[in-house]
Design a protein around this motif. Structure first.
Motif, mmCIF file in Angstrom:
data_model
loop_
_atom_site.group_PDB
_atom_site.id
_atom_site.type_symbol
_atom_site.label_atom_id
_atom_site.label_comp_id
_atom_site.label_asym_id
_atom_site.label_seq_id
_atom_site.Cartn_x
_atom_site.Cartn_y
_atom_site.Cartn_z
ATOM 1 N N UNK A 51 1.049 8.473 3.504
ATOM 2 C CA UNK A 51 0.268 9.686 3.719
ATOM 3 C C UNK A 51 -1.117 9.551 3.100
ATOM 4 N N UNK A 52 -1.203 8.969 1.894
ATOM 5 C CA UNK A 52 -2.489 8.773 1.224
ATOM 6 C C UNK A 52 -3.371 7.814 2.027
ATOM 7 N N UNK A 53 -2.771 6.744 2.554
ATOM 8 C CA UNK A 53 -3.548 5.770 3.334
ATOM 9 C C UNK A 53 -4.066 6.357 4.630
ATOM 10 N N UNK A 54 -3.358 7.319 5.178
ATOM 11 C CA UNK A 54 -3.805 7.981 6.395
ATOM 12 C C UNK A 54 -3.379 7.254 7.653
ATOM 13 N N UNK A 55 -3.697 7.863 8.791
ATOM 14 C CA UNK A 55 -3.354 7.302 10.093
ATOM 15 C C UNK A 55 -4.079 5.987 10.336
ATOM 16 N N UNK A 56 -3.424 5.114 11.050
ATOM 17 C CA UNK A 56 -4.062 3.864 11.459
ATOM 18 C C UNK A 56 -3.944 2.735 10.462
ATOM 19 N N UNK A 57 -3.337 2.979 9.328
ATOM 20 C CA UNK A 57 -3.174 1.898 8.339
ATOM 21 C C UNK A 57 -1.709 1.828 7.957
ATOM 22 N N UNK A 58 -1.094 0.694 8.264
ATOM 23 C CA UNK A 58 0.331 0.525 7.973
ATOM 24 C C UNK A 58 0.549 0.040 6.544
ATOM 25 N N UNK A 59 1.659 0.473 5.999
ATOM 26 C CA UNK A 59 2.096 -0.062 4.707
ATOM 27 C C UNK A 59 2.614 -1.481 4.915
ATOM 28 N N UNK A 60 2.403 -2.330 3.936
ATOM 29 C CA UNK A 60 2.983 -3.671 3.995
ATOM 30 C C UNK A 60 4.499 -3.557 3.892
#
Length: 136
Positions: free
Chosen positions: A65-74
């Motif tokens: 949620x903090x990273x936001x849309x468009x960025x996947x967690x490793x």
């Protein structure tokens, strides 16, 4: 242009708050900061590493949620960074490696002498890799 760093922090995604808190207390001797929530774990789960540096352990959903849309967690077990800890002597490296084992972590590289110092690699239960080193 000059920037003054006032309080650096490192945030890592985790799967289980209680397990993460127990691991970092047992293996590294870090004490959590803040009042416990209903589950007995401070929210947010953070440790004051030294007078200025904070380690934040964030559940994966909240981290995403903090990273936001468009960025996947490793994926768990993927190392995008190497966390480091310098200690005073070889015995501290050896002792920390044993505490990591006892606290449910994984030793990725046993303590040994390298050109940059006596070192070992360990992973916490979420797969985040730490290098522990005595620099020559």
């Amino acid at each position: 242009m000059s920037t003054t760093t006032r309080s650096p922090s490192v945030a890592l995604p985790i799967d289980d708050r209680a397990r993460a808190m127990a691991f970092y207390r047992e293996a590294f001797g870090f004490e959590p900061v803040g009042e416990p929530a209903e589950d007995g774990v401070p929210e947010p789960l953070m440790f004051l590493i030294d007078q200025r540096t904070v380690l934040l352990l964030v559940p994966r959903g909240g981290f995403g949620w903090v990273l936001g849309d468009g960025r996947e967690l490793a994926r768990p077990g993927t190392s995008e960074c190497l966390l480091g800890m310098a200690v005073a002597d070889e015995r501290e490296v050896d002792d920390l490696v044993e505490r990591v084992r006892g606290a449910g972590g994984e030793v990725l590289a046993e303590p040994e002498h390298k050109p940059w110092g006596y070192t070992a690699l360990c992973a916490d239960p979420d797969g985040h890799v730490w290098q522990v080193v005595v620099q020559p």
